[in-house]
Each structure stands twice: as structure tokens, then as C-alpha cells.
Design an enzyme around this catalytic site. Sequence first.
Site, PDB file in Angstrom:
ATOM      1  N   TYR A  97      15.967  13.462  -8.326  1.00 40.55           N
ATOM      2  CA  TYR A  97      15.013  13.308  -7.325  1.00 40.55           C
ATOM      3  C   TYR A  97      14.662  14.687  -6.557  1.00 40.55           C
ATOM      4  O   TYR A  97      15.305  15.031  -5.746  1.00 40.55           O
ATOM      5  CB  TYR A  97      15.385  12.229  -6.237  1.00 40.55           C
ATOM      6  N   GLY A 148       1.043  -1.115   0.073  1.00 38.07           N
ATOM      7  CA  GLY A 148      -0.095  -0.142  -0.022  1.00 38.07           C
ATOM      8  C   GLY A 148       0.763   1.274   0.093  1.00 38.07           C
ATOM      9  O   GLY A 148       0.277   2.299   0.327  1.00 38.07           O
ATOM     10  N   SER A 149       2.210   1.084  -0.476  1.00 37.75           N
ATOM     11  CA  SER A 149       3.102   2.358  -0.299  1.00 37.75           C
ATOM     12  C   SER A 149       2.910   3.247  -1.618  1.00 37.75           C
ATOM     13  O   SER A 149       3.673   4.408  -1.626  1.00 37.75           O
ATOM     14  CB  SER A 149       4.254   1.897   0.056  1.00 37.75           C
TER      15      SER A 149
END
Length: 563
Positions: free
Chosen positions: A476, A139-140
Site C-alpha cells: 500500500y 460515497g467513499s
Amino acid sequence: MPAVQHMKWYGWGVEGVSFHHEDKPALRPFVQEIIDLDLATPPKPRTQLSDLDIPAPRISPELHAALVAVVGVDNAVDEDEDRIVHTYGKSIRDLMRLRGNDLPRVPDVVVYPADEDEVQQVVDAAIAADAVLIPFGGGSNIAGSLQAPEDETRPVISLDLGRLTKLLDVDEEAGLARIQAGALGPDLEAQLNARGWTLGHFPDSFTHSTLGGWVATRSSGMQSDKYGDIADITRGLRMVMPGRVLVLRGLPSTSTGPSVREMVLGSEGRLGVITEVTVQVHRIPEERVILGYLFPSFEAGVAAMQEISTSDASPSVTRVSDAGETRFSFSTRKKSKGVSVSGLVSKGLFKVLERRGWDLDAVCLSFVGYEGGPDHVRRQKAIVKKIIGQHGGILLGKGPGELYDQKKFDTPYIRDFLLDRGAAADVSETAAPWSQLVPMYENVTAAARKAFAQIGVQGWVMCHLSHSYHSGACLYFTFAFRHDDQEPLARYDVVKSAIQQAFIDTHGTLSHHHGVGTEHAPWLEQDISPAGVQIMEGLFAGVDPGRNLNPGKITVTPPTSRA
């Protein structure tokens, strides 16, 4: 209910674990400066599960009975909390919508199959009933890959792989391991470590994400420079499809036409449910060390990482933060003794660097990791030290690397802390050729600042380079701003969209390792061309003509009214 541990429904991680700033005295003034938020501000009252308007399940008694017959009554769950946990992933949009009671489509039932045979039966029952089936790992996901389409009227089944967690076999001669797809990162590594092996894959979400999820979203890890990303690590797999199982044996290489393995990688549940993965594994290295370095500028750090990527060195980690992220790292130092950022750069060293002509506002912190036998590590460090010195960098030592190792999985907790206090923080990442990285960095930061001005906020954007390749690297970006609950999602969309478009405009990809989902789908055609999208749509339609398998992801642009 099965004994499967999930993250808390309203945020990252498990209950009882959260971020606090009191032991980091420099962080409060830093955040006050960059986004005009006082971290001492009390958090907003937390939305309670009982506050949510959770719609009743929309599932026929016949389909529910069919699922119970497969997995058992305790493993077909329709309780409110379990359904809410499986409604969204953990993106900032997901959490804002949850806390804002925005629940247009909640799964009707969550099923927990015990093995591949039960997965097959669940998939076939869903197809027979013309229901929607969404695979669920940890669920990340932060790309919108887990929610059902808002206008979906068919029953929605969330298939949780949390009971498929075993290391099945290790081929000691080949260095290949067969592992069930529901294994979380820590459990997977623990099982491998007990036999002397490691996967070497450590994404930011490592603690709360699964092997199957990594494959489904083409994950990369912090040590991908050495071990490769999940596309390199995955040598074979098993995936349940309607009425059949795709079996790809664990092979070192093949020449059997277009790669079916590549088709499954990054498919986000649109082709089936991954139940088992054959991965290449490595013996646990004798020595592992991450060293810290300091560069006079981000450009110098990028140039050094490029030269390292084409040198005889083979580090496990190559990372350099820009000046903004370096300031953030320094601000998170703790008051306690021992390893802390306060030991990274002493005042005396700063004075020496200033006398050398360094602009102390431009210094950039870097981490390089080394693994292997002592002689190998020693040679690697010597090669890298020489390259970094040629680009004006200096060695800081082991302290920064030890701190990096301690904090590497903590960032999502900071995001939740800010969200509780009326601020949004999120990430966007891309990959581009070395020749484009500095222009990319400049264009993206400029686009973010322009977007902050457009929505009238004091915002912050910072960046690091990581995941170096022969031809380029990943950039990033992290951005944050205070919104005080004034149209938070609409304002977030302005900033997020500006950053994503800047990626495409500067020859980057829409995502390096977070997948597409719904969040990045609007840029897919610009990324891979209309012909590329047509090929993807043909693949999905050929496998799943009824659009039962996680529909609306990757190739379908989400609704425009997202605020």
C-alpha cells in the site's frame, strides 16, 4: 429530505471533524522537509456551494413523477447540495474537480428507496425511461466508480441506499447474518455487537462506507488476515436487476458452475443494485491486542511476514511500514501524555540499536494483531515473537498498537488538510507474490521518484505491507507533492500512472481493494488479459444491453484529456 447522513460535499467526513497539526510538533518540520510545504500556511479560501455552476436537472416530468410515486416526494431529491454530494466519490481527483467547479455531469435526481421492492420499482422505471442509474452507499469510493459519464445525455438517477440499514437476522448456529446493503460500518458493527457478534471487516473507509459498497468493490479490511476480505465474508446476497431479483442463498460452498457470487463481487453497480448481503460473522473475541515491533529494514520485515503467513500462527493483522512511513508515524506523535508515538522508541533504545549496528534511518515499524481466548493469544504471540527475532526484529509492546487503533481511520483527514494548502496526497495499492514484493517495492518507489522529477516537484512516497496471504501480500503506497495549483491534475496523473504501470510491470495487480472504476480501467487489459476483458464485457452487455446501470466503469477507458 430523508434523515440520511452524508459526508461533507467538499471533503472527507462530517462537518466539524478535521485534521490539525498543532499538537504534533514533529509533523510540521517533517512535511517541510519531504515536500517543502509549511503546514502553518493558511488554507486557501474554501470553495462554497454557491460558487459552483450546478446545471439544472435534465429529467422529464414523467420520469420524476414516476420516481416520486415509488419513493414519495420527500425521498426524490433534486436540491443542489444533495445532487453535488452524489456527483463524485472521495478520490483526490474527485475533490480537485469539485473544488475546481468541474461538473460535466451532475445527477438529475437522488432517490432514497425504503426497501427492496422500492429499489426494484426505481430500477424498472429507469430502464423504461432509458435513464442511467448509479447505486450510492457511503460515497467513499476513490476509484471513480460513482460519477456519470461526462458525455451522458440521458437522465441520471443516483439511488442512495441510506435507508436500508438493518440487521435482519442472525443464524446463531451457522454464524451467518443477513444485513441490508446500506448499513454503514459503525452501525453494522453496533447491531452485531449488541448480539455478541462481529463481522471483523474494518477497511480504512469503515466509518463512512457501507456493506453493499464493500461487496461492489471487493473491499479488504485491516483484519482480513483473520476474517478474510469481503469476498470471503460474503456467503449470499440479493441484488435487484431489471425486472427481477438475483437471490444467492447463504451457503458455505457450492459447485454450481461459474460463481455468480463472484460475478457480483466487484461489479460496481454494473449488474444491478445490491440490497441485502448474507455474511459470515464471528463471536466477539475474549481478547484482542495489537503489538508493535521494530525491524532493522523493510526487507527483514517482509521476510518475517512471509514466514508468519506459513507458520502455525494466525494473527488478525500483519503490517510493516517502510522507513519512510515509519518516519511519518513517528512525526505524528502528540505533545500530550499517555499513549503516543513518543513512547514507541525511546532515545535509550535507539542508542542500543545503534550500538548493535542498526541503521536508524532504515528502521521499520510493524504491527501484528492477535484475537481469541487468552491461551490462543499467548501461543500466537510466542510464535510470532520467535519469528520476528529470527529476522532481527524486536518487540516494542502494546503502546504502538493502541496508537494504531486510535488513528487507523484518520488518514483521509490529513489528505484534505494538505489539499487545502496546495498539496496532493493519494494512495495506490497492489498485491503480488512474496517472491515479487521486494522488487515491486523498489520498482514502484523508483517509478514515483522518476515521475516527481519529470513534473519538477519535490515528492514523497512511502509504503506498508499488509493483508498477508499464503502466496503473497498487499503493498500500500502513499505519495504526496506540492503543486501550488499549477496543473495539479495533469501532474497528479503523471505520478499516479507511473505507479500503476509499475504495479503491472512487476507482476502485481492494478488494485488490491479499491476496485477499478474509471481510475484504474486503463490497466485492466494488462492485468487480466484481453480475453478477460472480453468476458467481463460480455457479462455486462448480457445483463444490461442498454448500458443503463452505472455505465463506463471497469471496462471502459476514461477520456484521455483528464486534466
